[in-house]
Design a protein around this motif. Structure first.
Motif, short mmCIF file in Angstrom:
data_model
loop_
_atom_site.label_atom_id
_atom_site.label_comp_id
_atom_site.label_asym_id
_atom_site.label_seq_id
_atom_site.Cartn_x
_atom_site.Cartn_y
_atom_site.Cartn_z
N ASN A 145 0.82 -1.21 0.00
CA ASN A 145 0.00 0.00 0.00
C ASN A 145 0.86 1.26 0.00
O ASN A 145 0.47 2.28 -0.56
CB ASN A 145 -0.93 0.01 1.21
CG ASN A 145 -2.24 -0.71 0.92
OD1 ASN A 145 -2.61 -0.89 -0.24
ND2 ASN A 145 -2.92 -1.16 1.95
N ASN A 195 -4.40 0.99 5.90
CA ASN A 195 -3.73 0.36 7.04
C ASN A 195 -3.47 1.36 8.17
O ASN A 195 -3.19 2.53 7.93
CB ASN A 195 -2.38 -0.23 6.59
CG ASN A 195 -2.57 -1.29 5.53
OD1 ASN A 195 -3.65 -1.44 4.98
ND2 ASN A 195 -1.52 -2.01 5.24
N LYS A 196 -3.51 0.86 9.41
CA LYS A 196 -3.12 1.66 10.57
C LYS A 196 -1.70 1.31 11.02
O LYS A 196 -1.16 1.98 11.90
CB LYS A 196 -4.10 1.43 11.72
CG LYS A 196 -5.50 1.95 11.43
CD LYS A 196 -6.39 1.82 12.65
CE LYS A 196 -6.67 0.35 12.96
NZ LYS A 196 -7.61 0.22 14.11
N ASP A 197 -1.15 0.28 10.48
CA ASP A 197 0.21 -0.16 10.84
C ASP A 197 1.04 -0.29 9.57
O ASP A 197 0.52 -0.63 8.51
CB ASP A 197 0.17 -1.51 11.57
CG ASP A 197 -0.52 -1.40 12.93
OD1 ASP A 197 -0.21 -0.45 13.66
OD2 ASP A 197 -1.38 -2.26 13.22
#
Length: 599
Positions: A219, A246-248
């Motif tokens: 991503n 994504n958050k990570d």
């Protein structure tokens, strides 16, 4: 009880309680030592999650034989000499405790050979007093440290270790973070003899983006936005994903050091929450570079936090810098773009018809950075028949009405030629000097005028289009995605061919537009304004290239008019007398009578 000095092994084991939390802590300390030694290749071998073996091998500067014993002693380091050095730390390690602490809770062997030394030597510590023994060994230039049976002599610590899989996951995560702190170092991670991670040394910006994607996920390669703000002594740069993806991971670095600092994370979180309060903070990889004198790294046992001398200033700087990035990421990610695009719906690009341009001079700058604009090149005098045919094919694709403006590319009418000859002397009698932001001073006989070069941009760009078919767009470091409504998307799609001519490279999807290239004249501006401007001009129903160029010339970045750009425009004006007249007619006469009377 009487006061006694603790034995060396016991003192080191107490210190190890802060330094050596788990196998990943050992890997961190040893890899940082390798980086400080100038290594460009580091290999990490792990057996059974680090329970059994941790081996770090590098090609760094090595340790001389006479210093091997000192290397395993407490408070022995080559990175600090005076108190002043402690206030300006540039290395990752500096306390001189790691090797002594690790060797007190494991069976540690240190082998090293500096380049200028003919033999390699090996050192290890044993016994109650941690006596160091040195013996010859075979080893290439560099250093290898083996840590066997971690916590073998401290059963209480060993029973708190997690499973081999969990401990290795911690090591794997650590290596990912380190890989993004030093792009110039090749790193290989093996577990139980199998290669798990391999990061090759990267030098160019494009290669670094690929390493970020390799570590943080694909991503980042496809959707991440680039941030760059500040100057040499206080600078922030990095990447972040749009909200909704994504958050990570969420990685931060200060002067190349991995950080989980509360002040930095608070500023980043606040920036995203102010722009998008309803969404979680997205994944990011951000780097802060600051004068070492303005930051104290000696405030945390594992050096995960720092203390800034001007904490409020740093917080506000990070907040404002990340808010600019957060504005770009404020749109929720749309479904992935299908690769099966219908031929009739596929965006039209002149690159399908013209020979590919060389990218050797491209530095892939950011979409929002303040980079210097590319200088407009003088139109080429010769156009090959094959290229002209390809350009003609492109004109047919956009319709006869647009193509009529580019007919007879290499023909110049006799009357125009005569006018040029007649006005050649008059042009030479005029002098033009470029100022900042496109302004210019024109000297005509005894009069002085203040004008602007943007008046001739449309004519200059038209000449370039007549020769090559389109203006040259500049690629963004990473594509920028903007969500749009279906109606606005349809409007832009109907004018996509015109936009391609102007230097835009847009990829249209069902609910968003991906911006890949921008014209040089707006490249250093705010990318977020692009789509609004394109929707605005598309609704104007411009039907000829002149109208599009006039619109574009009225929307340019001040930074576009660099020295090279001004030189190219002035050279073009001097070959077009009518353009000199155009600027003079719209210029403001400067009356110097009052100033001259004071001389």
């Amino acid at each position: 009880m009487s006061i006694e000095i603790l034995p060396a092994r016991l003192a080191n084991q107490i210190a190890a309680g802060e330094v050596v939390e788990r196998p990943a802590s050992v890997v961190k300390e040893l890899v940082e030592n390798s980086l400080d030694a100038g290594a460009t290749r580091i290999q990490i071998d792990i057996d059974r999650g680090g329970h059994k073996l941790i081996r770090i091998r590098d090609n760094g500067s090595g340790i001389a034989k006479d210093e091997l014993a000192l290397a395993l002693s407490r408070h022995a380091t080559s990175k600090l000499k005076t108190l002043d050095d402690l206030e300006c730390i540039n290395s990752l390690g500096f306390r001189g405790e790691a090797l002594a602490s690790i060797s007190s809770v494991s069976r540690l062997t240190l082998s090293s050979k500096p380049k200028e030394q003919n033999e390699a030597w090996q050192a290890y510590a044993e016994g109650r007093d941690m006596a160091v023994k040195v013996q010859p060994t075979a080893h290439p230039d560099g250093t290898t440290i083996e840590v066997v049976d971690l916590f073998f002599n401290t059963p209480a610590r060993r029973k708190f270790l997690r499973t081999e899989k969990t401990e290795f996951n911690h090591i794997d995560e650590l290596i990912k973070r380190i890989a993004l702190s030093r792009f110039d170092v090749g790193i290989t991670l093996k577990h139980n003899g199998k290669v798990v991670r391999q990061y090759r040394a990267q030098s160019t910006t494009e290669q670094r983006v690929k390493r970020v994607a390799q570590v943080a996920g694909r991503n980042f390669l496809e959707h991440a936005l680039y941030l760059e703000s500040g100057e040499d002594k206080l600078k922030m740069y990095g990447w972040a994903l749009p909200t909704g993806l994504n958050k990570d991971p969420q990685y931060t670095y200060v002067n190349g050091r991995m950080m989980r600092d509360k002040l930095i994370l608070h500023a980043i979180r606040q920036a995203f929450e102010e722009i998008q309060p309803d969404f979680d903070v997205p994944a990011f990889v951000l780097y802060l570079e600051i004068d070492p004198l303005q930051v104290d790294v000696n405030v945390h046992p594992a050096k995960h936090e720092v203390r800034f001398h001007q904490a409020r200033l740093i917080h506000d700087f990070i907040l404002q810098a990340v808010k600019q990035l957060a504005k770009q990421t404020s749109l929720i990610a749309a479904p992935a773009i299908s690769n099966n695009i219908d031929e009739d719906d596929a965006p039209f690009s002149l690159s399908d018809y013209l020979p590919a341009e060389s990218n050797e001079t491209s530095n892939y700058p950011s979409g929002g950075g303040s980079q210097q604009s590319r200088a407009p090149q003088a139109p080429r005098d010769n156009v090959s028949y094959q290229q002209q045919q390809k350009v003609n094919a492109f004109y047919q694709g956009i319709g006869e009405q647009a193509a009529q403006h580019f007919d007879n590319v290499n023909e110049l009418s006799t009357s125009e030629h005569e006018d040029f000859q007649e006005n050649q002397v008059a042009v030479k009698q005029k002098e033009i000097i470029a100022l900042n932001s496109g302004a210019c001073i024109i000297k005509q006989e005894q009069d002085i005028y203040l004008g602007h070069l943007k008046l001739v941009l449309a004519d200059f760009w038209l000449t370039e289009i007549e020769k090559s078919g389109e203006l040259t767009g500049r690629p963004l470091l990473l594509p920028v995605r903007i969500n749009v409504s279906e109606d606005d998307l349809a409007i832009i799609k109907g004018n996509l061919s015109w936009l391609n001519i102007l230097g835009y490279d847009l990829q249209l999807s069902a609910s968003f537009i991906m911006i890949k290239k921008l014209p040089a004249c707006i490249y250093s501006g705010d990318v977020n304004l692009v789509v609004d401007k394109l929707i605005e001009v598309s609704k104007m129903n411009c039907s000829d290239i002149g109208s599009w160029l006039d619109w574009q010339s009225n929307w340019i970045s001040k930074n576009y008019f660099s020295i090279d750009v001004n030189d190219g425009l002035i050279d073009f004006i001097q070959r077009k007398p009518e353009l000199m007249r155009l600027i003079t007619q719209n210029a403001v006469k400067i009356d110097l009578t009052e100033y001259l009377s004071q001389l």
